[in-house]
Design a protein around this motif. Structure first.
Motif, PDB file in Angstrom:
ATOM      1  N   GLN A 189      -2.782   0.140   9.382  1.00  0.00           N
ATOM      2  CA  GLN A 189      -4.052   0.688   9.888  1.00  0.00           C
ATOM      3  C   GLN A 189      -5.140   0.721   8.844  1.00  0.00           C
ATOM      4  N   LYS A 190      -4.731   0.908   7.584  1.00  0.00           N
ATOM      5  CA  LYS A 190      -5.775   1.054   6.550  1.00  0.00           C
ATOM      6  C   LYS A 190      -5.900  -0.208   5.693  1.00  0.00           C
ATOM      7  N   TYR A 191      -5.368  -1.298   6.192  1.00  0.00           N
ATOM      8  CA  TYR A 191      -5.291  -2.541   5.420  1.00  0.00           C
ATOM      9  C   TYR A 191      -6.524  -3.414   5.675  1.00  0.00           C
ATOM     10  N   SER A 192      -7.146  -3.883   4.583  1.00  0.00           N
ATOM     11  CA  SER A 192      -8.224  -4.880   4.725  1.00  0.00           C
ATOM     12  C   SER A 192      -7.709  -6.167   4.111  1.00  0.00           C
TER      13      SER A 192
ATOM     14  N   GLN B 221      -8.506  -7.831  12.440  1.00  0.00           N
ATOM     15  CA  GLN B 221      -8.017  -8.293  11.125  1.00  0.00           C
ATOM     16  C   GLN B 221      -7.778  -9.807  11.174  1.00  0.00           C
TER      17      GLN B 221
ATOM     18  N   LEU C 249       0.849  -1.196   0.000  1.00  0.00           N
ATOM     19  CA  LEU C 249       0.000   0.000   0.000  1.00  0.00           C
ATOM     20  C   LEU C 249       0.883   1.244   0.000  1.00  0.00           C
TER      21      LEU C 249
ATOM     22  N   GLY D  67       2.495   4.367   1.213  1.00  0.00           N
ATOM     23  CA  GLY D  67       2.724   4.852   2.577  1.00  0.00           C
ATOM     24  C   GLY D  67       3.870   4.110   3.238  1.00  0.00           C
TER      25      GLY D  67
ATOM     26  N   ASN E 210      -3.392  -7.072  14.668  1.00  0.00           N
ATOM     27  CA  ASN E 210      -4.712  -6.538  15.006  1.00  0.00           C
ATOM     28  C   ASN E 210      -5.732  -7.692  15.102  1.00  0.00           C
TER      29      ASN E 210
ATOM     30  N   ASN F 247       1.178   2.566  10.782  1.00  0.00           N
ATOM     31  CA  ASN F 247       1.284   3.076   9.397  1.00  0.00           C
ATOM     32  C   ASN F 247       0.310   2.364   8.446  1.00  0.00           C
ATOM     33  N   VAL F 248       0.801   1.757   7.355  1.00  0.00           N
ATOM     34  CA  VAL F 248      -0.144   1.190   6.374  1.00  0.00           C
ATOM     35  C   VAL F 248      -1.003   0.062   6.953  1.00  0.00           C
TER      36      VAL F 248
END
Ligand code: AMP
Length: 297
Positions: A100-103, A125, A71, A73, A122, A97-98
């Motif tokens: 956090q926005k990872y699916s 996740q 991603l 960032g 996480n 960092n990235v």
């Protein structure tokens, strides 16, 4: 095949003798490299656009990377410091960092895998990844203080969703709110974990399954360079071995724990993944023989 999901991180580690910056690290990196000594291993993780080609080459020489997402960032960064005993670690910073926005998504080719290791990451996740696998023969998770302090209930839900948990002693106490490790393990078993392994750093691990308690010592070493990743390599060795024999039989669990202790011992012999990148299978077999002799009475 074993699938490992978790964090790929740049680790900055300070020991009493030196600081090494931005090494290839992260829970899934250590676990997957360790596991690759036993079975084909696939990695699901995320890195930023700053992830260097040389680190990707290292990973790809051990594991399948079709689940590695890049991603825009910065890659996850972690910094920690060890005290003079090299057993107490203080986290200095955690920058997701990235991550956090990872699916996360599971590549099609991984979905049939029956062994899944959800490395320290996480918990929400972790659970979403687990849901994408149909029926697993063995799923196991780990966690760290950071996630327990952020969302203890999500970590408990993750333990409930998996078959096994591997966790260090301090985190087991924080998660269960119990002091005594047997009570900690009983609480996690009560949440549904069929196998509970509580890691105790250089002192080995306590494993609970089917009303059996299996205490094991750490593999004794006279020189520890950097303990980071030892717990991840323990889990990688344990899951890698069980996936290789396609079994969760009691005798195999005991041997898997022995392999876990052996793989953890390699991790501490160098900074970052340096030592585990160099392991020879013959050296694993030799250490296992020594270890088995050591624990026989
Ligand atoms: P261990 O020494 O086995 O406990 O694992 C240390 C590894 O965990 C390091 O490589 C870190 O990058 C990674 N790590 C540290 N904090 C976190 C976190 N909050 N989530 C996921 N991985 C982490």
């Amino acid at each position: 095949m074993l699938i490992v999901f978790g964090a790929t991180v740049f680790d900055t580690i300070t020991t009493p003798t030196r600081t090494v910056r931005e090494m290839l690290g992260g829970s899934c990196t250590y676990a997957a490299i360790a596991a690759s000594n036993f079975t084909d291993t696939g990695l699901i993780s995320v890195v930023g656009s700053d992830f260097p080609v040389r680190y990707r080459r290292v990973l790809s020489s051990f594991v399948d990377l079709s689940g590695l997402t890049v991603l825009e960032g910065k890659t996850f960064r972690y910094a920690a410091k060890y005290d003079a005993t090299m057993s107490a670690r203080e986290t200095l910073s955690t920058e997701l960092n990235v991550a956090q926005k990872y699916s996360p998504t599971v590549p099609e080719g991984y979905r049939g895998s029956r062994f899944v290791y959800l490395a320290n990451n996480n918990p929400s996740q972790n659970m979403s990844v687990l849901e994408e696998f149909g029926s697993t023969k063995l799923s196991m998770c780990d966690t760290i203080n950071f996630w327990i302090q952020r969302d203890r209930h999500a970590v408990i839900r993750m333990v409930k969703a998996t078959d096994a948990v591997v966790i260090n002693d301090e985190e087991a106490r924080l998660l269960t709110k119990e002091e005594n490790l047997v009570r900690c393990a009983k609480k996690m078993s009560g949440w549904g974990a069929e196998i509970v392994t509580i890691k105790k750093g250089e002192h080995g691990a306590l494993t609970f399954y089917d009303d059996v308690v299996f205490p094991t010592p750490g593999y004794p070493l006279d020189r520890v360079v950097d303990p980071t990743g030892a717990g991840d390599c323990f889990a990688g060795g344990m899951m890698g071995y069980l996936a290789s024999v396609n079994s969760t039989r009691k005798s195999h669990i005991r041997r898997a724990i022995a392999y876990g202790n052996v793989m953890g011992s390699f991790a501490v012999e160098g900074y970052g993944t340096a030592a585990i990148q160099k392991i020879q299978k013959s050296e694993i077999a030799r250490r296992l023989r020594t270890y088995e002799k050591m624990i026989r009475v």
